[in-house]
Design a protein around this motif. Structure first.
Motif, mmCIF file in Angstrom:
data_model
loop_
_atom_site.group_PDB
_atom_site.id
_atom_site.type_symbol
_atom_site.label_atom_id
_atom_site.label_comp_id
_atom_site.label_asym_id
_atom_site.label_seq_id
_atom_site.Cartn_x
_atom_site.Cartn_y
_atom_site.Cartn_z
ATOM 1 N N CYS A 112 103.570 3.150 21.057
ATOM 2 C CA CYS A 112 104.242 3.353 22.347
ATOM 3 C C CYS A 112 103.193 3.552 23.448
ATOM 4 C CB CYS A 112 105.167 4.570 22.277
ATOM 5 S SG CYS A 112 105.937 4.993 23.847
ATOM 6 N N SER A 113 103.275 2.725 24.479
ATOM 7 C CA SER A 113 102.285 2.797 25.560
ATOM 8 C C SER A 113 102.465 4.032 26.431
ATOM 9 C CB SER A 113 102.383 1.537 26.431
ATOM 10 O OG SER A 113 103.678 1.432 26.996
ATOM 11 N N HIS A 114 103.644 4.670 26.368
ATOM 12 C CA HIS A 114 103.932 5.822 27.220
ATOM 13 C C HIS A 114 103.352 7.123 26.665
ATOM 14 C CE1 HIS A 114 106.720 3.340 29.561
ATOM 15 N NE2 HIS A 114 107.148 2.873 28.409
ATOM 16 N N SER A 170 100.779 6.980 24.056
ATOM 17 C CA SER A 170 99.623 6.599 23.243
ATOM 18 C C SER A 170 98.463 7.554 23.472
ATOM 19 C CB SER A 170 99.213 5.173 23.608
ATOM 20 O OG SER A 170 97.994 4.829 23.012
ATOM 21 N N ARG A 209 94.612 4.042 18.202
ATOM 22 C CA ARG A 209 95.610 4.770 18.973
ATOM 23 C C ARG A 209 96.788 5.151 18.079
ATOM 24 N NH1 ARG A 209 93.491 6.099 23.782
ATOM 25 N NH2 ARG A 209 95.580 6.252 24.674
ATOM 26 N N ILE A 225 96.710 -1.637 19.124
ATOM 27 C CA ILE A 225 98.051 -2.208 19.243
ATOM 28 C C ILE A 225 99.003 -1.574 18.240
ATOM 29 C CG2 ILE A 225 99.410 -4.328 19.010
ATOM 30 C CD1 ILE A 225 96.911 -5.856 19.935
#
Length: 519
Positions: free
Chosen positions: A397-399, A401, A427, A492
């Protein structure tokens, strides 16, 4: 000054059990509130507008004690109602109160009709579908057991239990009947499996819902697959190919003849990749025909046929029909038997580019699998251009990470030397409101691509599957796990995800001898 509820980092409200017991699901849903805690001066609830004295007074009259509000967002309140009361709790609570249930009594469909509960059952099923869509689910599973109806969603490839009220077990036959009616099935038939589909519109988008019903010990187990009809086509650049794989694949789809096979288990994204290929080469100069079971997504400009076994229209029959229709490119949904395999290969040998799928564990495994179907080795060697194995891994999740270096034991399980992990961008997702605390949001693909060369063609029919795989590895083929490692070091996905979807028997040596993915 407004008082605010205090959600945790994951963005959740945390009601106390004694507070929840004071407020019914109907009242919580009707007024849009969540009971948080009991205090000396009354009940504290989370609500969007705590200054709404009229609502507070009505709630106070309903429960017989003062009510005070604290501010919270509508989304937090909605998620808390779902988590602590269950999906569709207000609807089921209304039904239960109207019909004076005893927990040991099962209610049949006839009594629901007599009590006029149809509208509420329809409303509950609609709520379930909308909630699944909002949760990014691809499947809804309704599974009846002796004393419970279990509801699960498949999100990013994994199944998660969904909170529902206990009283849902009284309505399992009625819910099953409603879904079967929507899918145009025979509601009286409960002894045989059935398949159907229907369409819905949610949030301005059209969806095809594919329904499968099977009889089990305590009723009918239902699976509803949610397929978005619009904006589903992904470009090849979005599939997850590494830089090298993308370059090779671009060359493959521009060929004028031959067969390209995608392998992997059900749910590994093979169909999505095939559609991306067809969409990439779709043009007025090419005649493209497909035979599928079923046609999942419709692509403008492509002639798509659906298998109908009940009237004798199989993959093999569809392939014969295609040849008389002057195609340039053909797509066969799946090669399942000798007849389909031989026809697809002969089509590839007569000037057609053919795409299809096969169920094998890895790319080299496609060769012995087709030979097991009794396909002649010389036909196989002459026609197959490449085999691509595919799996899906969840994306961090990019929110939420954050950096996370795997321990030595985890790296060893991947077959990676700890020194190779120095300076990489590992990550992990800490868990947040966007990803519902899971740490992952969305999926991407990892690949194993075996392009045929002259040496590999000579091995077909003469060497074992292991020998073919070893040759492909020596020629630079990256295993699924090695391709996944390339995505791990770029932050990723995670090592755990790659280990989850790849085979355990790949050796550290095989990985160390293979160059990492670029791009």
């Amino acid at each position: 000054m407004r008082s605010r509820a205090n959600p945790e980092r994951t963005g959740k409200l945390n009601p106390q059990e004694d507070a929840l017991s004071l407020l019914s699901a109907r009242l919580a849903a009707r007024y849009g509130v969540v009971p948080l805690r009991l205090e000396e001066d009354g009940l504290v609830v989370a609500m969007e507008h705590p200054e709404d004295l009229e609502t507070l007074d009505e709630l106070g009259l309903a429960i017989g004690r003062p009510v005070r509000g604290e501010e919270a967002s509508r989304q937090l309140i909605s998620e808390a109602i779902k988590e602590y009361y269950g999906v569709g709790a207000a609807t089921l609570e209304t039904l239960a109160s109207n019909r004076h249930f005893e927990t040991s009594v099962e209610v049949d469909e006839a009594s629901i009709d007599e009590m006029g509960a149809d509208a509420s059952i329809i409303n509950f099923v609609n709520q379930l579908i909308v909630d699944a869509y909002n949760s990014r689910a691809t499947d809804i599973h309704l599974e009846p057991f002796e004393n419970v109806l279990r509801v699960r969603y498949r999100i990013d490839g994994l199944l998660f239990d969904i909170p529902v009220p206990e009283s849902i077990r009284h309505f399992r036959e009625s819910i099953a009947s409603r879904v079967k009616i929507m899918a145009n099935m025979d509601i009286a038939e409960k002894r045989l499996p059935q398949d159907g589909r229907f369409r819905v519109r949610i949030g301005g988008r059209d969806f095809d819902l594919r329904v499968s019903v099977i009889p089990i010990a305590h009723g009918e187990s239902i699976n509803v697959r949610i397929l978005q009809r619009s904006s589903v086509l992904m470009g090849l650049e979005s599939i997850g190919f590494s830089e090298e794989h993308f370059r090779v694949f671009q060359q493959l789809i521009k060929k004028t003849h031959g067969i390209v096979l995608l392998t992997g288990p059900t749910g590994s994204g093979k169909t999505t990749t095939l559609y991306a290929c067809l969409n990439e080469i779709n043009s007025t100069e090419r005649k493209i025909i497909t035979i599928e079971d079923p046609v999942e997504y419709q692509i403008e400009g492509i002639c798509q046929m659906q298998v109908r076994v009940n009237i004798g229209f199989t993959f093999a029959n569809g392939l014969r029909s295609m040849l008389r229709h002057d195609p340039d490119v053909m797509m066969v949904g799946e090669i399942r038997d000798f007849e389909t395999a031989e026809l697809a290969i002969r089509c590839a040998l007569t000037g057609h580019l053919v795409f299809s799928t096969l169920h094998t564990n890895d790319a080299p495994g496609a060769v012995p699998r087709l030979l097991d179907m009794e396909v002649e080795p010389f036909l196989l060697a002459s026609s197959v251009e490449a085999v691509i194995a595919q799996r899906l891994v969840r994306i961090v999740c990019s929110h939420c990470s954050e950096p996370d270096v795997p321990d030595r034991e985890t790296l060893a399980e991947m077959g990676i030397d700890p020194s190779d992990a120095v300076g990489k961008q590992f990550r992990r997702g800490a868990g947040c409101e966007k990803c519902r605390g899971y740490g992952y949001l969305g999926r991407t693909a990892i690949h194993e691509m075996m392009a045929m060369d002259d040496e590999l063609r000579q091995l077909v029919g003469r060497a074992s599957g292991v020998s073919i795989k070893n040759h492909a590895l020596r020629k630079g083929m990256r295993t699924l796990r090695a391709d996944g490692w390339g995505k791990v070091i770029r932050g990723i996905t995670t090592v755990d995800e790659v280990l989850r979807v790849t085979q355990e028997d790949e050796s550290a040596k095989a990985l160390k001898d293979i160059p990492l993915a670029k791009g």
